[in-house]
Design an enzyme around this catalytic site. Structure first.
Site, PDB file in Angstrom:
ATOM      1  CG  ASP A  74      -1.835   1.010  -3.558  1.00  0.00           C
ATOM      2  OD1 ASP A  74      -1.474  -0.132  -3.893  1.00  0.00           O
ATOM      3  OD2 ASP A  74      -2.047   1.337  -2.373  1.00  0.00           O
ATOM      4  CE  LYS A  81      -4.645  -1.223  -1.171  1.00  0.00           C
ATOM      5  NZ  LYS A  81      -3.205  -1.232  -1.346  1.00  0.00           N
ATOM      6  CB  SER A 113       1.866   0.497  -3.899  1.00  0.00           C
ATOM      7  OG  SER A 113       2.299   0.620  -2.579  1.00  0.00           O
ATOM      8  N   GLY A 166      -1.920  -2.037   6.029  1.00  0.00           N
ATOM      9  CA  GLY A 166      -1.650  -3.082   7.016  1.00  0.00           C
ATOM     10  C   GLY A 166      -2.408  -4.334   6.644  1.00  0.00           C
ATOM     11  NE  ARG A 187       0.403  -4.615  -7.272  1.00  0.00           N
ATOM     12  CZ  ARG A 187       1.541  -4.550  -7.955  1.00  0.00           C
ATOM     13  NH1 ARG A 187       2.692  -4.619  -7.324  1.00  0.00           N
ATOM     14  NH2 ARG A 187       1.531  -4.398  -9.258  1.00  0.00           N
ATOM     15  CB  SER A 219       5.116  -0.895   1.704  1.00  0.00           C
ATOM     16  OG  SER A 219       4.151  -0.988   0.687  1.00  0.00           O
ATOM     17  CB  THR A 279      -0.920   0.058   1.255  1.00  0.00           C
ATOM     18  OG1 THR A 279      -1.758  -1.052   1.253  1.00  0.00           O
ATOM     19  CG2 THR A 279      -1.758   1.292   1.280  1.00  0.00           C
ATOM     20  CG  ASP A 327       6.023  -0.139  -2.199  1.00  0.00           C
ATOM     21  OD1 ASP A 327       4.863  -0.177  -1.748  1.00  0.00           O
ATOM     22  OD2 ASP A 327       6.959  -0.838  -1.770  1.00  0.00           O
TER      23      ASP A 327
END
Lengths: 273, 235
Positions: free
Chosen positions: A56, A72, A208, A86, A58, A168, A40, A205
């Protein structure tokens, strides 16, 4: 009579009864169960008329993308939304529960919910679980006292900020915010900056990816822009399609009944009852 | 709750097979302020008198008609504080239902759960029955609905009903004037006229309360000025 925490354990807080057992099992080699994490990038910023949240889409389970287009940005109240990073189950359950509590609170008071109310309900819940509820949240909304943006960490600490990132991909997104954020952004500038920050997380990242969701909250109005940007479309799909080798042809269908091999004995001993 | 000397149930059967406490509770309801409800073809209206004990009471702070969910409202006759407890429990039950099934609670379910609560208080130790009857008005997929819940926990669906002080006159009046395909606005007028029948003193937007729900499925309590408008239409 119980008050608002009907879903908390009877005596309040986390029950540590099984922790010793778990430790002993881990020492003996038991691997803890895997769960769906969101990797995320989630962000939020305050602009001149309110708050903009971005995320995002994913959801990962270790190295596998479990959901390419998950949501999200969670609804808390008509004027408050919350992004969650998380463990996906934890963020969904916690935001659902607090949204329910806020609704009851609105009935009892007859007033619009305040962001600090949502903040306090979330942080008390997370603190009482001592960080075991793995939910890192970006909470934003507009109420009578103005626009507010907060971050909430799994252990229950909070920050109040003009712009925030979690997850992340937070470092990638924060780099964008730190260089380009200023006070008094207009709506379009704010949305563009949020989308840019999320894209930075998506491309830099691993945790994500996929699309950008944006939510704009102003006084009396909110716009949930689901899939505001789709920077990862499936570009190449073969036009020829796929052909598989022909199945084996069935030439004959014949069913041969099995021969009876039972002998009938006349007048034998009857079996005992 | 069950540790004291009075942990037996006060609602015990009398030799004639009645529960005397419930009878007394119904008497408490019967001496409360009149309230009524009418189910129209495209909505439901509930109304009540709002007689305050003194002119010094700030009438804007008193609200007898409450919202349980966005599409269900309730009015009571009897003891106000008892109704507050029931409203609080019902709201919570509606919210728990939503959390469990992610569906707005149907009106019949909410009525049934409220009635269950009221019945529990007639069969538990150390408590007394609620001294209120509730009129629940709601609009869901089954259409407009009006239910009455009594202190015993029994509930009925009504086309039109009244409770409280003037109940027999009010019900007779409603029986005469009710028609099957009445519209919501006509139902409001009928409700006002029924309240006027037994009203002592001058009726105005400040001493009655009206709540209604139409095909938009949003329950709202009318403001005093909106009530005045309806009153003037009736004159």
């Amino acid at each position: 009579m119980s008050r608002f925490e009907e879903s908390a354990p009877a005596r309040g807080g986390f029950s540590y009864d099984l922790c010793k057992r778990n430790e002993m099992l881990m020492q003996k080699g038991l691997k803890p169960s895997s769960y769906l994490k969101t990797g995320t990038t989630i962000v939020g910023l305050v602009f001149q008329d309110g708050v903009i949240l971005g995320a995002d889409t994913r959801a990962t389970e270790g190295p596998i993308v479990a959901d390419k287009n998950c949501e999200k940005i969670h609804y808390m109240a008509p004027n408050i939304y919350c992004c969650g990073a998380g463990t996906a189950a934890d963020t969904e359950a916690v935001t659902d529960m607090v949204s329910s509590q806020l609704k009851l609170h609105r009935f009892h008071t007859g007033r619009e919910s305040r962001v600090v109310t949502a903040l306090t309900l979330l942080k008390s819940h997370l603190f009482s679980y001592q960080g075991h509820v793995s939910a890192a949240l970006v909470l934003g909304g507009v109420d009578v006292t103005g626009p507010h943006l907060h971050t909430i960490y799994p252990h229950g600490s909070t920050d109040t900020l003009p712009f925030a990132t979690m997850g992340s991909g937070s470092l990638a997104a924060m780099a964008i915010f730190e260089s380009k954020y200023r006070e008094g952004l207009t709506r379009d500038e704010g949305v563009k900056l949020v989308a840019e920050a999320i894209c930075s997380g998506i491309f830099n990242d691993l945790g994500s990816g996929s699309n950008v969701d944006v939510c704009v909250i102003t006084k009396g109005k909110r716009e949930y822009l689901r899939n505001y940007m789709l920077p990862n479309p499936r570009t190449y799909v073969s036009e020829k399609g796929y052909s598989f080798s022909k199945k084996t042809e069935v030439l004959l269908t014949k069913i041969t009944p099995l021969r009876e091999l039972v002998e009938v004995i006349e007048g034998g001993d009857a079996m005992e009852e | 709750m069950g540790d004291s000397q009075y942990s037996f149930s006060l609602t015990t059967f009398s030799p004639s097979g009645k529960l005397v406490q419930i009878e007394h509770a119904l008497t408490a309801v019967g001496s409360g302020q009149t309230s009524l409800g009418i189910k129209a073809s495209n909505g439901v209206v509930i109304a009540t008198e709002k007689k305050l004990p003194s002119i010094l009471v700030d009438e804007a702070s008193v609200q007898k008609i409450q919202t349980l969910t966005p599409n269900i409202g309730v009015v009571y006759s009897g003891m106000g504080p008892d109704s507050r407890v029931l409203v609080r429990k019902s709201r919570k039950q509606a919210e728990q239902y939503y959390r469990l099934y992610k569906e707005q609670i149907p009106v019949t379910q909410l009525v049934r759960e409220t009635a269950t609560v009221m019945q529990e208080f007639t069969q538990s130790g150390g408590v007394r029955p609620f001294g209120v009857s509730l009129l629940v008005a709601g609009y869901d997929d089954k259409g407009p609905q009006l239910y009455q819940v009594d202190p015993s926990g029994s509930y009925f669906s009504w086309k039109a009903s009244a409770m409280g002080k003037n109940v027999s006159n009010a019900k007779a009046f409603l029986e005469k004037r009710y028609t099957e395909d009445t519209e919501l606005d006509d139902a409001v007028h009928t409700a006002i006229l029924t309240l006027k029948e037994g009203f002592e003193g001058q009726i105005s937007g400040k001493n009655i309360e009206i709540g209604m729900i139409g095909s938009d499925r949003i329950f709202r309590v009318l403001s005093p000025s909106e009530v005045e408008d309806y009153l003037q239409e009736v004159e």
